[in-house]
Design a protein around this motif. Structure first.
Motif, PDB file in Angstrom:
ATOM      1  N   MET A   1       0.833  -1.184   0.000  1.00 39.18           N
ATOM      2  CA  MET A   1       0.000   0.000   0.000  1.00 39.18           C
ATOM      3  C   MET A   1       0.882   1.252   0.000  1.00 39.18           C
ATOM      4  N   GLU A   2       0.494   2.188  -0.817  1.00 40.02           N
ATOM      5  CA  GLU A   2       1.208   3.459  -0.868  1.00 40.02           C
ATOM      6  C   GLU A   2       0.610   4.451   0.120  1.00 40.02           C
ATOM      7  N   CYS A   3      -0.697   4.337   0.361  1.00 40.80           N
ATOM      8  CA  CYS A   3      -1.410   5.253   1.238  1.00 40.80           C
ATOM      9  C   CYS A   3      -1.539   4.634   2.625  1.00 40.80           C
ATOM     10  N   THR A   4      -2.117   5.377   3.545  1.00 41.83           N
ATOM     11  CA  THR A   4      -2.314   4.873   4.894  1.00 41.83           C
ATOM     12  C   THR A   4      -3.613   4.088   4.946  1.00 41.83           C
ATOM     13  N   LEU A   5      -3.540   2.887   5.501  1.00 44.20           N
ATOM     14  CA  LEU A   5      -4.705   2.027   5.652  1.00 44.20           C
ATOM     15  C   LEU A   5      -4.859   1.738   7.130  1.00 44.20           C
ATOM     16  N   SER A   6      -6.034   2.037   7.678  1.00 42.58           N
ATOM     17  CA  SER A   6      -6.288   1.701   9.079  1.00 42.58           C
ATOM     18  C   SER A   6      -7.494   0.778   9.138  1.00 42.58           C
ATOM     19  N   LYS A   7      -7.394  -0.216   9.975  1.00 42.12           N
ATOM     20  CA  LYS A   7      -8.425  -1.247  10.065  1.00 42.12           C
ATOM     21  C   LYS A   7      -8.839  -1.380  11.512  1.00 42.12           C
ATOM     22  N   SER A   8     -10.158  -1.386  11.758  1.00 39.61           N
ATOM     23  CA  SER A   8     -10.688  -1.704  13.077  1.00 39.61           C
ATOM     24  C   SER A   8     -11.625  -2.887  12.900  1.00 39.61           C
ATOM     25  N   ALA A   9     -12.378  -3.220  13.906  1.00 38.27           N
ATOM     26  CA  ALA A   9     -13.198  -4.434  13.890  1.00 38.27           C
ATOM     27  C   ALA A   9     -14.053  -4.564  12.635  1.00 38.27           C
ATOM     28  N   ASP A  10     -14.766  -3.526  12.290  1.00 42.77           N
ATOM     29  CA  ASP A  10     -15.659  -3.621  11.130  1.00 42.77           C
ATOM     30  C   ASP A  10     -15.521  -2.420  10.203  1.00 42.77           C
ATOM     31  N   ASP A  11     -14.372  -1.792  10.235  1.00 45.31           N
ATOM     32  CA  ASP A  11     -14.198  -0.568   9.462  1.00 45.31           C
ATOM     33  C   ASP A  11     -12.785  -0.531   8.885  1.00 45.31           C
ATOM     34  N   THR A  12     -12.680  -0.100   7.644  1.00 42.17           N
ATOM     35  CA  THR A  12     -11.383   0.074   6.999  1.00 42.17           C
ATOM     36  C   THR A  12     -11.337   1.470   6.407  1.00 42.17           C
ATOM     37  N   LYS A  13     -10.258   2.184   6.671  1.00 40.94           N
ATOM     38  CA  LYS A  13     -10.095   3.527   6.119  1.00 40.94           C
ATOM     39  C   LYS A  13      -8.805   3.575   5.318  1.00 40.94           C
ATOM     40  N   LEU A  14      -8.904   4.169   4.145  1.00 41.03           N
ATOM     41  CA  LEU A  14      -7.746   4.377   3.289  1.00 41.03           C
ATOM     42  C   LEU A  14      -7.664   5.874   3.053  1.00 41.03           C
ATOM     43  N   TYR A  15      -6.515   6.457   3.341  1.00 42.09           N
ATOM     44  CA  TYR A  15      -6.418   7.907   3.179  1.00 42.09           C
ATOM     45  C   TYR A  15      -4.993   8.339   2.865  1.00 42.09           C
ATOM     46  N   ASP A  16      -4.927   9.522   2.294  1.00 42.46           N
ATOM     47  CA  ASP A  16      -3.646  10.127   1.975  1.00 42.46           C
ATOM     48  C   ASP A  16      -3.894  11.579   1.581  1.00 42.46           C
ATOM     49  N   ALA A  17      -2.857  12.381   1.616  1.00 40.74           N
ATOM     50  CA  ALA A  17      -2.945  13.758   1.137  1.00 40.74           C
ATOM     51  C   ALA A  17      -2.852  13.730  -0.387  1.00 40.74           C
ATOM     52  N   VAL A  18      -3.786  14.394  -1.037  1.00 41.42           N
ATOM     53  CA  VAL A  18      -3.806  14.407  -2.506  1.00 41.42           C
ATOM     54  C   VAL A  18      -3.758  15.855  -2.961  1.00 41.42           C
ATOM     55  N   ASP A  19      -2.630  16.229  -3.562  1.00 43.51           N
ATOM     56  CA  ASP A  19      -2.540  17.578  -4.106  1.00 43.51           C
ATOM     57  C   ASP A  19      -2.235  17.564  -5.599  1.00 43.51           C
ATOM     58  N   MET A  20      -1.834  16.390  -6.106  1.00 36.76           N
ATOM     59  CA  MET A  20      -1.557  16.278  -7.537  1.00 36.76           C
ATOM     60  C   MET A  20      -2.156  14.972  -8.052  1.00 36.76           C
ATOM     61  N   LEU A  21      -2.133  14.794  -9.337  1.00 38.90           N
ATOM     62  CA  LEU A  21      -2.717  13.595  -9.939  1.00 38.90           C
ATOM     63  C   LEU A  21      -2.038  12.310  -9.461  1.00 38.90           C
ATOM     64  N   GLU A  22      -0.744  12.397  -9.098  1.00 38.53           N
ATOM     65  CA  GLU A  22      -0.045  11.201  -8.614  1.00 38.53           C
ATOM     66  C   GLU A  22      -0.685  10.687  -7.325  1.00 38.53           C
ATOM     67  N   GLY A  23      -1.116  11.613  -6.465  1.00 39.85           N
ATOM     68  CA  GLY A  23      -1.778  11.218  -5.219  1.00 39.85           C
ATOM     69  C   GLY A  23      -3.113  10.554  -5.487  1.00 39.85           C
ATOM     70  N   ARG A  24      -3.854  11.098  -6.440  1.00 39.52           N
ATOM     71  CA  ARG A  24      -5.130  10.497  -6.827  1.00 39.52           C
ATOM     72  C   ARG A  24      -4.908   9.086  -7.353  1.00 39.52           C
ATOM     73  N   ASP A  25      -3.904   8.930  -8.213  1.00 41.84           N
ATOM     74  CA  ASP A  25      -3.610   7.616  -8.790  1.00 41.84           C
ATOM     75  C   ASP A  25      -3.159   6.624  -7.723  1.00 41.84           C
ATOM     76  N   ALA A  26      -2.411   7.102  -6.712  1.00 43.09           N
ATOM     77  CA  ALA A  26      -1.956   6.217  -5.636  1.00 43.09           C
ATOM     78  C   ALA A  26      -3.146   5.690  -4.843  1.00 43.09           C
ATOM     79  N   ILE A  27      -4.102   6.551  -4.545  1.00 47.36           N
ATOM     80  CA  ILE A  27      -5.292   6.102  -3.812  1.00 47.36           C
ATOM     81  C   ILE A  27      -6.072   5.096  -4.650  1.00 47.36           C
TER      82      ILE A  27
END
Length: 140
Positions: free
Chosen positions: A1-27
């Protein structure tokens, strides 16, 4: 994973700072990887519950897919019991907590024949104050 992934019991979050198209593509790449991993491990993600929260003033608000479906954007997100909007503001949660506390307080006032402090204070402490705790800043 390139971005931050956090997982709890029944929830998964994927996030990152996106300021350019490369960030969008990474997500998007990470969303695709997550979808493949979930499929390979026979896990289903409820795509109807997947939401995209765009935070920040200069956010380009890109659209993302999970599997073949577009992820719906959301104006607010409940994260571990804290309701946060795209400006990372919790004012809405504070208003809801105050409204709920006032409804409970009104119910106590209407249903109790006695207005003695010894009767009302324990009810207030047990039923109303927990809702106000999320509104008041914690004092150390």
């Amino acid at each position: 994973m390139e971005c931050t992934l956090s997982k709890s019991a029944d929830d998964t979050k994927l996030y990152d700072a996106v300021d350019m198209l490369e960030g969008r593509d990474a997500i998007q790449r990470d969303l695709d990887r997550f979808e493949r991993w979930a499929r390979a491990n026979l896990m289903e993600s409820n795509k109807a519950k997947c939401k995209d929260l765009h935070a920040g003033r200069a956010n380009p608000k890109h659209k993302y897919r999970l599997g073949g479906e577009w992820i719906e954007s959301s104006l607010e997100k409940n994260n571990l019991g804290v309701l946060v909007d795209e400006k990372l503001n919790t004012t809405w949660q504070c208003m809801l907590a105050v409204q709920k506390a006032n409804l409970i307080l009104g119910c106590i006032k209407r249903s109790m024949a006695s207005k003695l402090r010894e009767v009302i204070l324990p009810l207030y402490s047990a039923l109303v104050r927990p809702h106000c705790a999320s509104v008041q800043p914690k004092v150390k």
